[in-house]
Design a protein around this motif. Structure first.
Motif, mmCIF file in Angstrom:
data_model
loop_
_atom_site.group_PDB
_atom_site.id
_atom_site.type_symbol
_atom_site.label_atom_id
_atom_site.label_comp_id
_atom_site.label_asym_id
_atom_site.label_seq_id
_atom_site.Cartn_x
_atom_site.Cartn_y
_atom_site.Cartn_z
ATOM 1 N N MET A 303 0.718 -0.974 -0.162
ATOM 2 C CA MET A 303 -0.241 -0.092 0.214
ATOM 3 C C MET A 303 0.651 1.167 -0.004
ATOM 4 N N CYS B 365 -11.691 -4.585 2.179
ATOM 5 C CA CYS B 365 -11.315 -3.839 1.547
ATOM 6 C C CYS B 365 -10.015 -4.546 0.518
ATOM 7 N N LEU B 366 -9.815 -3.207 -0.524
ATOM 8 C CA LEU B 366 -9.299 -4.182 -1.835
ATOM 9 C C LEU B 366 -7.720 -3.720 -1.244
ATOM 10 N N ARG B 367 -7.499 -3.179 -0.632
ATOM 11 C CA ARG B 367 -6.197 -2.904 -0.220
ATOM 12 C C ARG B 367 -6.240 -1.494 -1.139
ATOM 13 N N CYS B 368 -6.525 -1.160 -1.958
ATOM 14 C CA CYS B 368 -6.793 0.386 -3.142
ATOM 15 C C CYS B 368 -5.316 1.105 -2.417
ATOM 16 N N GLY B 369 -5.802 1.717 -1.246
ATOM 17 C CA GLY B 369 -4.672 2.730 -0.373
ATOM 18 C C GLY B 369 -5.290 4.239 -0.727
ATOM 19 N N CYS B 371 -8.065 5.217 0.505
ATOM 20 C CA CYS B 371 -7.985 5.889 1.939
ATOM 21 C C CYS B 371 -6.550 7.069 1.839
ATOM 22 N N CYS B 414 -13.953 5.473 -0.694
ATOM 23 C CA CYS B 414 -13.450 3.664 -0.637
ATOM 24 C C CYS B 414 -14.347 2.976 -1.226
ATOM 25 N N ALA B 416 -14.902 -0.097 -1.387
ATOM 26 C CA ALA B 416 -15.684 -0.892 -0.864
ATOM 27 C C ALA B 416 -16.660 -0.727 0.099
ATOM 28 N N LEU B 418 -16.187 -0.081 2.943
ATOM 29 C CA LEU B 418 -16.146 -0.107 4.580
ATOM 30 C C LEU B 418 -16.411 0.946 5.039
HETATM 31 S S1 SF4 Z 1 -10.211 2.583 0.622
HETATM 32 FE FE1 SF4 Z 1 -11.231 1.033 0.915
HETATM 33 S S2 SF4 Z 1 -10.794 -0.842 -0.242
HETATM 34 FE FE2 SF4 Z 1 -8.923 1.082 -0.495
HETATM 35 S S3 SF4 Z 1 -7.633 0.726 1.097
HETATM 36 FE FE3 SF4 Z 1 -8.690 2.040 1.623
HETATM 37 S S4 SF4 Z 1 -10.500 1.341 3.301
HETATM 38 FE FE4 SF4 Z 1 -9.745 -0.433 1.756
#
Ligand code: SF4
Ligand code: SF4
Lengths: 367, 442
Positions: A303, B365-369, B371, B414, B416, B418
Motif C-alpha cells: 500500500m 477491503c481491496l487494499r487500493c490505498g 483512503c 472507499c 469497498a 467500508l
Molecule cells: S479505500 Fe477502502 S478498499 Fe481501499 S484501501 Fe482504503 S479501506 Fe481498503
C-alpha cells in the motif's frame, strides 16, 4: 407526543460516496481486457471464446458455491469473473478444456477462499491458477498454434518466439530477431508491409529503422497464450487503468524499468552483454499482461509508495531471472506469486510509512 | 493574490454543489409551533427556566447555561409553552425540548433594529454579552463562543484572528449567503472581535474568487478603518474548513508563532447581532439542497422551525430522497423525522437521491490505498479499520486514531464502502472511556 422520535438520528456519515465501487472497478479492469479478447478471437477463431468462457464460468461457479457457505454475496463483486478471465487469457489456444476449468476452480476454491476470500488473499488467485496449470500439465501448456496471418507454419508444433529463441540460442550469439529468422521463424506479410510503411514514412525522417518482426510482436501475430497477444491493446487498457487510479502507477513503472534495464544488460538469452533487445523482451511472453493486469491487483500488492516500488522492482527482476535462467521460457506467474508472499513484509517493515504515522499519533487531535 | 494556497496532504476536490452566489436568500415563514431543544451546543443541556403554560416573548431566555460547554437558549418566537418533549440529540441520547405555540406580538420582527453603541464597551463587557446572547460557534461543534474567546488567566499571547468563509462541505452555501446579505454586519462584527481579542493580525480565508470580501475585507468608512484585515484566497478543497488544515493552508511552510483563532462568518454575524443589535441567537441561514429537493434555496429561518417546513417552502421533493441529512453529507447526521427542528448548529438540510449517494454493498477491503491518499491527517484508515475490527483499539490509537477528525474523506472514496468513519467514531468513544486513549487534547 410522537413516539417515532426515538432514535431517528442516524450517524453513518459520510452519506455520499464516489461512484466507484469494488464491482465497478473490477468491471473497468475487465472492460480494459475485452479488446485483447476480441483480438484474440480474431487471430485464433472462436475456440478462444470457449476456453475463456469455461474458465470464467468455472471460476464464478466456484465462487458462488463457496460464498454460499462462507460469506454470501461476493459473486457479484466481479473479482471471480476477473480471475477466470485472467486464467483463460493465460491458456494456449489449443488447450484441452479441463485445464482452464480445474485451474480456475483451484484458484478460487483453494487459493482465494482458503484464507477467507477477497481482502485476505495471500497471493493472486489467477496467477496461482496459472502456476497450477503449468505444474500439472506442462506439455499441454506448451503446445501452440499459429495465429491468422502466419501462413505456412506447421500448426501444432509451432513454438513461441521465446521458446524458439531458447533452443536457437544454445550456442550462437546475436540479436534475437536475427536468430529467430535463421531458425525458421516466420514473419507475416502484414508485418513486412507495415514495417516498410513505417520506415518510409515516420522513421526515415528520424533517422531510425525498424527491423522486420516487431510489428508482428506488438500485434500478437505470433504463437502465444490467448490474452498476451495484443501488446498494444494491453498497453492502451493499462493507460486507462493508471489514469483512473485503479492501478497504482508505481508497480508497472518499477517493474518495466527494472526488467528493461536487466534485459538491456544481460539480454533475453542470445544477445552479447549490454546490448539486450528490450523491445523484443517487452512484447514477447506474457510480460505486459502480467505487469499491468496481474501484478497490479491491489489486494495482493503493498500500500505504501516505497512498498509499491520495491514490489514492482521485485516482479520485474524475477520475471527477468525466470525468463533468462529459469527452466521454462516463461515465469511471470511465478514472479508475481513470489512477490505476493512478501507483501505483508513490505507493508509492515518499511520505515518511511511507519514513522509518518507515529509522528501523527503523537500530535493528538489536530485542532 | 499570486499563489492560491491549500493544505498539504490528502483531502478531496469535488465540484462544489453549492448554490450560485446570485441565488436569492428567502425568509422562511415563522413557525406556528417551534420545538426548542435545550441542548444546541457542545456541553450539558441548558437548565430550563420556563414552565408549561407560561407565556414567553420573542428572544426571552428559556434555558440557562449550565456549566462548561453549555450556553443560554432563547425563544425564537413569542408564544406559550405547550409541552416538554424528548428529542433525539445529535450527540447521542435524548434531550428535553420545549414546544412553543406562536401567540402574541413580536418585539423585534419588523422593527428597525437599534444599533447599540458597542464602541464604548470594554473587552469584558463584549465577551459577557456574547455569552448572554447564547452565541455558539457555527463550525458544527457548537462550542460556546465565549469559552473560545475568554482568557481568564491572561495567558494568551499574541493571536491571529482568522475569519473563515469556507463552507463546511461542498453542499453548503450558507456562508456565502451570509457574506452576501450581511457584508456590513460581518465587517462590523470583525471590528467587535478585534476589540474583544486584540489580535496582531486579522485574516479572512476565502475559497471563492467571486467573494465580495476579496476586494474589500475591512470597513472603509472614512475615519473608521480600525485594525486592518487581509483576505487570502484558498483553493476550494474538502475538508479545508478544519482549523488545523486551515492553519496549515494559511501559514504555508513556516509554522506561525502566534495562536490562530479561527471563527466562521456565521459566528461573526452572530457576534454582531449579539453585541451591536443586542439580539440573541435565534436565527439561522439554512441551505436546503440536494437533488431530491424541487427548488433548492437558502432560507433565513428561526431556530425551532421544523426541517419539514423548510423543505416544503423549497417546493417539497422532486423525487424520493434516499436520505435527508443535516449539516452536510460528509459529516452530518441523517434524520428520519421531518419534525426535527433547526438548531443553532444547523447549517443545511440536504435531501439526497440514490444517484448522489452511490450506496453499494460493502465488500472486503481491496487494499487500493485510496483512503491513505485521502486522509488529511496522514493516517492509514484501512489499517486503523483492520485494527478496530480485530478489537485492537489500543493498536489503532498508537497508529493515530486520536488524530482522526472524522472528516469522512476516506470513507467517501472507499470503493469497498467500508464503514470507516463509524468504526473510528465508535472506537474513539469506547477507547476514550477506557482511558486507553492517547492524544486527545482539549
Ligand atoms: S479505500 Fe477502502 S478498499 Fe481501499 S484501501 Fe482504503 S479501506 Fe481498503
Ligand atoms: S475520517 Fe479520519 S481517517 Fe478518514 S480521512 Fe478523515 S481524518 Fe483521515
Amino acid at each position: 407526543m410522537k413516539s417515532n422520535r426515538q432514535g431517528v438520528l442516524v450517524s453513518a456519515a459520510p452519506f455520499i460516496h464516489v461512484r466507484e465501487s469494488t464491482a465497478s472497478l473490477m468491471l473497468l479492469i475487465i472492460t480494459c481486457l475485452l479488446p485483447s479478447l476480441a483480438w484474440s478471437v480474431f487471430l485464433f477463431g472462436s475456440d478462444v471464446l470457449v476456453i475463456v468462457g469455461v474458465s470464467v464460468a468455472s471460476a464464478m461457479a466456484a465462487e458462488a458455491g463457496l460464498s454460499l457457505v462462507r460469506r454470501p454475496g461476493t459473486l457479484m463483486d466481479g473479482t471471480a469473473l476477473l480471475t477466470g478471465l485472467l486464467i483463460g487469457f493465460s491458456m494456449p489456444p489449443s488447450v484441452p478444456l479441463y485445464i482452464p476449468i480445474l485451474s480456475s476452480v483451484f484458484a478460487i476454491a483453494v487459493v482465494k477462499w482458503s484464507f477467507g476470500g477477497l481482502g485476505a488473499n495471500w497471493m493472486n488467485p489467477a496467477m496461482a491458477g496459472v502456476v497450477f496449470s503449468h505444474v500439472n500439465w506442462p506439455g499441454a501448456l506448451n503446445s501452440w498454434k499459429a495465429p491468422r496471418f502466419l501462413t505456412g507454419v506447421d500448426g501444432v508444433s509451432s513454438v513461441t518466439p521465446l521458446g524458439l529463441l531458447r533452443s536457437a540460442s544454445e550456442n550462437v550469439e546475436g540479436p534475437p530477431m536475427d536468430l529467430l529468422r535463421e531458425a525458421g521463424y516466420r514473419i507475416s506479410s502484414l508485418d513486412k508491409a507495415l514495417t516498410a510503411r513505417l520506415n518510409e514514412g515516420i522513421l526515415s525522417g528520424l533517422g531510425a529503422r525498424l527491423p522486420e518482426g516487431y510489428v508482428d510482436l506488438a500485434l500478437g501475430i505470433r504463437p502465444g497464450s490467448l490474452g498476451e497477444m495484443a501488446g498494444l491493446f494491453l498497453l492502451a487498457g493499462s493507460i486507462i487503468l493508471v489514469a483512473r487510479r485503479v492501478v497504482r502507477w508505481e508497480i508497472p513503472a518499477a517493474c518495466a524499468l527494472v526488467f528493461g534495464i536487466l534485459v538491456r544488460l544481460f539480454g533475453t538469452g542470445s544477445e552479447p552483454l549490454f546490448s539486450g533487445d528490450v523491445l523484443f523482451a517487452f512484447f514477447t511472453g506474457s510480460f505486459l499482461l502480467v505487469t499491468f493486469f496481474c501484478a497490479t491487483d491491489p489486494s495482493t500488492s503493498p500500500m505504501s509508495r516505497p512498498g509499491l516500488l520495491l514490489y514492482g522492482s521485485g516482479v520485474g527482476a524475477l520475471i527477468f531471472l525466470f525468463r533468462r535462467y529459469g527452466a521454462g521460457s516463461e515465469g511471470s506467474a511465478y514472479a508475481v506469486i513470489i512477490m505476493n508472499c512478501l507483501v505483508s513484509l513490505l507493508d509492515s517493515a518499511l520505515p518511511a510509512a511507519r514513522s509518518r504515522r507515529r509522528s501523527v499519533a503523537s500530535q493528538g487531535v489536530g485542532n | 493574490m499570486t499563489v492560491i494556497r491549500t493544505f498539504k496532504y490528502g483531502g478531496i476536490t469535488i465540484p462544489p454543489k453549492r448554490l450560485p452566489i446570485e441565488y436569492p436568500v428567502m425568509t422562511a415563514f415563522l413557525p406556528t409551533d417551534a420545538l426548542i431543544p435545550l441542548r444546541q451546543h457542545s456541553g450539558a443541556p441548558a437548565r430550563r427556566v420556563v414552565e408549561v403554560g407560561e407565556s414567553i416573548r420573542e428572544g426571552q431566555l428559556v434555558g440557562k447555561a449550565a456549566g462548561a460547554g453549555s450556553s443560554n437558549i432563547h425563544s425564537p418566537i413569542p408564544g406559550i409553552v405547550t409541552s416538554i418533549q424528548r428529542l433525539p440529540d445529535l450527540q447521542g441520547g435524548q434531550v428535553e425540548a420545549l414546544a412553543v405555540a406562536l401567540e402574541g406580538s413580536f418585539d423585534r420582527l419588523g422593527r428597525k433594529p437599534e444599533t447599540f453603541p458597542w464602541k464604548g464597551m470594554s473587552k469584558h463587557q463584549i465577551l459577557r454579552t456574547i455569552a448572554d446572547k447564547g452565541v455558539v460557534e457555527d463550525d458544527g461543534s457548537g462550542t460556546p463562543l465565549f469559552e473560545r474567546l475568554h482568557d481568564p488567566k491572561g495567558t494568551r499571547g499574541a493571536c491571529v484572528l482568522v475569519i473563515s468563509c469556507l463552507e463546511s462541505d461542498p453542499w453548503n452555501s450558507s456562508g456565502l449567503a451570509i457574506l452576501k446579505e450581511r457584508g456590513e454586519a460581518i465587517r462590523e462584527g470583525i471590528a467587535i472581535l478585534q476589540r474583544g481579542l486584540s489580535p496582531v493580525r486579522t485574516l479572512i480565508a476565502v475559497d471563492d474568487p467571486e467573494s465580495p470580501f476579496l476586494d474589500r475585507p475591512a470597513r472603509t468608512e472614512p475615519g473608521d478603518e480600525g485594525p486592518s484585515v487581509e483576505a487570502v484566497l484558498l483553493e476550494p478543497r474538502y475538508p479545508q474548513d478544519l482549523p488545523a488544515l486551515l492553519k496549515e493552508a494559511l501559514s504555508g511552510k513556516k509554522a506561525p508563532s502566534e495562536e490562530m483563532i479561527v471563527l466562521t462568518v456565521g459566528t461573526v454575524a452572530s457576534v454582531y447581532d449579539a453585541v451591536a443589535l443586542n439580539r440573541p441567537q435565534i436565527e439561522r441561514y439554512i441551505t436546503v439542497t440536494g437533488d431530491a429537493v424541487k427548488t433548492p434555496g437558502i432560507l433565513r429561518a428561526r431556530i425551532g422551525t421544523s426541517i419539514g417546513e423548510l423543505l416544503e417552502e423549497c417546493g417539497g421533493f422532486s423525487s424520493a430522497p434516499e436520505c435527508i441529512v443535516l449539516n452536510g453529507p460528509f459529516r452530518g447526521s441523517a434524520v428520519a423525522d421531518l419534525d426535527f427542528p433547526i438548531l443553532k448548529t444547523t447549517k443545511s438540510v440536504v435531501a439526497l437521491t440514490s444517484a448522489e449517494t452511490h450506496r453499494h454493498r460493502t465488500t472486503a477491503c481491496l487494499r487500493c490505498g485510496r483512503c491513505i491518499l485521502a486522509c488529511p491527517m496522514r493516517l492509514d484508515p484501512s489499517r486503523l479499520f483492520k485494527c478496530i475490527v480485530r478489537r485492537q483499539v489500543a493498536e489503532a490509537v498508537s497508529e493515530g486514531l486520536g488524530a482522526c477528525t472524522e472528516c469522512g474523506s476516506c470513507a467517501y472514496l472507499c470503493p469497498a464502502r467500508l464503514p470507516l468513519v463509524q468504526a473510528f467514531s465508535l472506537a474513539r468513544k469506547g477507547a476514550f472511556k477506557a482511558g486507553a486513549a492517547g492524544g486527545k487534547t482539549a
